[in-house]
Design an enzyme around this catalytic site. Structure first.
Site, PDB file in Angstrom:
ATOM      1  N   TYR A   1       0.823  -1.216   0.000  1.00  0.00           N
ATOM      2  CA  TYR A   1       0.000   0.000   0.000  1.00  0.00           C
ATOM      3  C   TYR A   1       0.856   1.263   0.000  1.00  0.00           C
ATOM      4  O   TYR A   1       0.625   2.180  -0.798  1.00  0.00           O
ATOM      5  CB  TYR A   1      -0.929  -0.004   1.215  1.00  0.00           C
ATOM      6  CG  TYR A   1      -1.581   1.332   1.481  1.00  0.00           C
ATOM      7  CD1 TYR A   1      -2.625   1.794   0.693  1.00  0.00           C
ATOM      8  CD2 TYR A   1      -1.118   2.149   2.516  1.00  0.00           C
ATOM      9  CE1 TYR A   1      -3.206   3.042   0.923  1.00  0.00           C
ATOM     10  CE2 TYR A   1      -1.689   3.384   2.756  1.00  0.00           C
ATOM     11  CZ  TYR A   1      -2.730   3.824   1.957  1.00  0.00           C
ATOM     12  OH  TYR A   1      -3.297   5.055   2.186  1.00  0.00           O
TER      13      TYR A   1
ATOM     14  N   HIS B   1       5.098   7.593   5.287  1.00  0.00           N
ATOM     15  CA  HIS B   1       4.892   6.368   6.051  1.00  0.00           C
ATOM     16  C   HIS B   1       6.258   5.704   6.230  1.00  0.00           C
ATOM     17  O   HIS B   1       6.941   5.418   5.239  1.00  0.00           O
ATOM     18  CB  HIS B   1       3.960   5.401   5.307  1.00  0.00           C
ATOM     19  CG  HIS B   1       2.581   5.943   5.064  1.00  0.00           C
ATOM     20  ND1 HIS B   1       1.525   5.701   5.912  1.00  0.00           N
ATOM     21  CD2 HIS B   1       2.101   6.723   4.066  1.00  0.00           C
ATOM     22  CE1 HIS B   1       0.440   6.293   5.441  1.00  0.00           C
ATOM     23  NE2 HIS B   1       0.761   6.924   4.313  1.00  0.00           N
TER      24      HIS B   1
ATOM     25  N   HIS C   1       2.876  13.625   3.117  1.00  0.00           N
ATOM     26  CA  HIS C   1       3.134  12.915   4.362  1.00  0.00           C
ATOM     27  C   HIS C   1       3.961  11.675   4.052  1.00  0.00           C
ATOM     28  O   HIS C   1       4.052  11.251   2.900  1.00  0.00           O
ATOM     29  CB  HIS C   1       1.829  12.542   5.073  1.00  0.00           C
ATOM     30  CG  HIS C   1       0.954  11.634   4.268  1.00  0.00           C
ATOM     31  ND1 HIS C   1       0.066  12.100   3.316  1.00  0.00           N
ATOM     32  CD2 HIS C   1       0.842  10.269   4.249  1.00  0.00           C
ATOM     33  CE1 HIS C   1      -0.567  11.079   2.765  1.00  0.00           C
ATOM     34  NE2 HIS C   1      -0.114   9.953   3.302  1.00  0.00           N
TER      35      HIS C   1
ATOM     36  N   HIS D   1       3.833  10.193   0.221  1.00  0.00           N
ATOM     37  CA  HIS D   1       2.619  10.378  -0.571  1.00  0.00           C
ATOM     38  C   HIS D   1       2.259  11.861  -0.597  1.00  0.00           C
ATOM     39  O   HIS D   1       2.461  12.566   0.393  1.00  0.00           O
ATOM     40  CB  HIS D   1       1.436   9.604   0.033  1.00  0.00           C
ATOM     41  CG  HIS D   1       1.640   8.121   0.058  1.00  0.00           C
ATOM     42  ND1 HIS D   1       0.832   7.261   0.779  1.00  0.00           N
ATOM     43  CD2 HIS D   1       2.566   7.341  -0.547  1.00  0.00           C
ATOM     44  CE1 HIS D   1       1.252   6.029   0.615  1.00  0.00           C
ATOM     45  NE2 HIS D   1       2.313   6.042  -0.178  1.00  0.00           N
TER      46      HIS D   1
END
Length: 541
Positions: free
Chosen positions: A22, A126, A124, A111
């Site tokens: 993802y 991850h 942001h 992203h």
């Protein structure tokens, strides 16, 4: 204004591989429009068996980690919009180096989706990493995730470091604030972030709830405008508090301290005035934007006073720059004569022309011989037949050359060159025509006239005019900040007056009015005339 966001999540067994896909937009998340926001991604500290494919590592974690164990820990952070892609990547890499170092296998991704409320970028990152601590022992996938054996580390798995305590979490949040502030300062940005809560920082406002995309879509437009205005006001208030918080050191020069205090107070008054003006203008601006959205392009072009003059002039300037760039990019036309000469050198044409040259040379030599014969030779030779044959041969040669030239004219290379020149010429004429039309529009706008004078028979705008008014419609709202409230109200009232109205039926005058909308009074007069004509005794039904 830079904003702070840092959360830490834990991934359960069976979810690591899917979550890694993802964040890196791979597998089922690849090639879909809603996931086309990946800005950058990288991984590190992977064991040899997963060095070329990080999915092998997360898949092994899902398979071999104990049932109630965490397969990964994820740090999610908001990145400053003010920074470029390269600067954001450097910020993430710096934080990963400090927070994770060479201790844990990790994978991160940046992203940049569109914010649901403000519509701008919402970058942001991850950062997911394994709690297993690396050492110098080589382990296969199954052993890597086994329980750690303190007495014989080579027989067990990697040691886990959960970092799940409140103290460790606060330390991570603080480190992210420090790294982010260091990078903001490095790149010349004045804003700073703070990991502490509003209450701890002494800021007396209620934290804003995170609505998410679905929550924003459920809001009405006035609610969205009010929420955005609140954000602006709170941002200015926090800046003012920071300005006051920079306490003056009275142990130094007292006169300098007083001057600094006066400067800060003047700055606070200025901010207060700007905020008061913004809270006054914001509702007017929202009402104007709503009214402007219901006005047709034809009306914007033919009714003056609906758009700020600066918006129209800026639109023409922007479009003009684009057109000049297009004009410079067209390039010079191809030399058709050179293209034809090159086509003549094709093997078939070259051979045919060489044969024709031989025939012409023979015919002209025959004619020269006939002309040079004396009376005696003419008695013995049939000069009339020789002359006729040579003349016919020259005619055949001429016809052959014309056939070759015709074939060259229809050759793919020549046709492509002609088409290229024709298209370029048409594009050049279109651009120059548009620039000329915009020059005339600019003169009318300077005289406060409509940007386009519509002939009575015209039902559609020229392309150049439509480009200008639609561009001006887009850039008008931000320009309202420098306008007086009264001027905005007048434009809003005029936009409401000439807003598009759906025709009651397909009568020509109503179709025309729906495109080039007249002021309300004139529109009513025409409708009354049409009704009287329809109800008159001689009207055909």
């Amino acid at each position: 204004m830079a904003s702070y966001h840092c959360t830490v999540k834990v991934g359960a067994k069976g979810h690591a591989c899917a979550h890694a896909a993802y964040i890196s937009r791979e597998g089922k998340y690849s090639g879909k429009a809603r996931y086309e926001d990946l800005e950058a991604t990288a991984a590190g500290n992977m064991p040899p068996w997963a060095a070329r494919n990080t999915a092998h590592f997360w898949s092994a974690a899902d398979e071999h980690e104990r049932a109630n164990g965490a397969t990964y820990r994820e740090i999610e952070v908001a990145l400053p919009r003010e920074m470029t892609l390269e600067q954001r990547r450097a910020l993430v890499e710096d934080f990963v180096a400090r927070e994770i170092g060479d201790k844990h296998a990790y994978q991160w991704a940046i992203h940049t989706p569109k914010a649901a409320l403000e519509k701008g970028e919402q970058p942001h990152a991850h950062i997911m990493y394994s709690e297993r601590t690396r050492d110098d022992i080589e382990r296969d996938p199954e052993q890597y995730f086994k329980r750690y054996n303190g007495k014989a580390p080579a027989r067990g798995g990697c040691r886990k470091d959960s970092a799940g305590t409140e103290e460790r979490l606060q330390a991570t949040r603080q480190r992210w604030a420090e790294v982010q502030n260091a990078h903001l300062e490095r790149h010349g940005h004045q804003d700073r972030v703070d990991h502490r809560s509003l209450k701890t920082r002494g800021i007396s406002r209620v934290p804003e709830l995170h609505l998410g995309g679905s929550g924003v879509r459920a809001l009405r437009e006035p609610d969205i405008s009010a929420l955005l205005e609140r954000r602006i006001a709170e941002g200015e208030h926090e800046r003012a508090q920071r300005a006051v918080a920079s306490v003056i050191d009275l142990s130094g020069d007292l006169s300098a301290a007083r001057a600094e205090r006066d400067r800060q107070q003047a700055e606070l008054r200025r901010i207060g005035k700007e905020f008061a003006r913004e809270t006054t203008i914001a509702p007017l601006r929202s009402e104007y934007v709503r009214a402007l959205g219901r006005v047709t392009s034809e009306t914007l072009a033919t009714v003056p006073g609906l758009l700020p003059r600066t918006a129209l002039m800026q639109a023409m300037l922007d479009i003009g720059k684009t057109l000049h760039a297009e004009l410079e990019g067209i390039g010079k036309p191809l030399d058709l004569a050179a293209v034809k000469r090159a086509a003549m050198q094709a093997p078939g044409h070259h051979r045919r022309l060489a044969q024709l040259d031989v025939k012409e040379e023979y015919a002209r030599a025959t004619l020269d011989d006939v002309n040079s014969m004396g009376l005696i030779k003419r008695v013995f030779y049939d000069t009339r037949a020789m002359t006729a044959e040579a003349t016919q041969l020259l005619a055949d040669v001429q016809a052959g050359r014309e056939a070759v030239e015709a074939a060259v004219e229809q050759s793919p290379g020549v046709l492509a060159a002609q088409r290229f020149n024709s298209e370029n010429d048409a594009q050049r004429r279109r651009i120059l025509g548009t620039i000329k039309e915009m020059t005339e529009m600019a003169l009318r706008v300077k005289r406060d006239e409509a940007s386009f004078h519509r002939p009575a028979h015209m039902l559609r705008l020229p392309e150049s005019v439509a480009l200008v008014v639609e561009k001006a419609r887009q850039i008008a709202p931000p320009l309202l900040a420098g306008m007086a409230a009264g001027d905005i109200e007048r434009m809003t009232g005029k936009a409401l007056e000439v807003a598009w109205k759906k025709p009651e039926n397909s009568r020509e005058f109503q179709v025309q009015l729906s495109r080039f909308v007249l002021p309300a009074g004139e529109r009513v007069q025409q409708q009354e005339k049409a009704k009287q004509k329809k109800n008159s005794p001689g009207h055909e039904r």
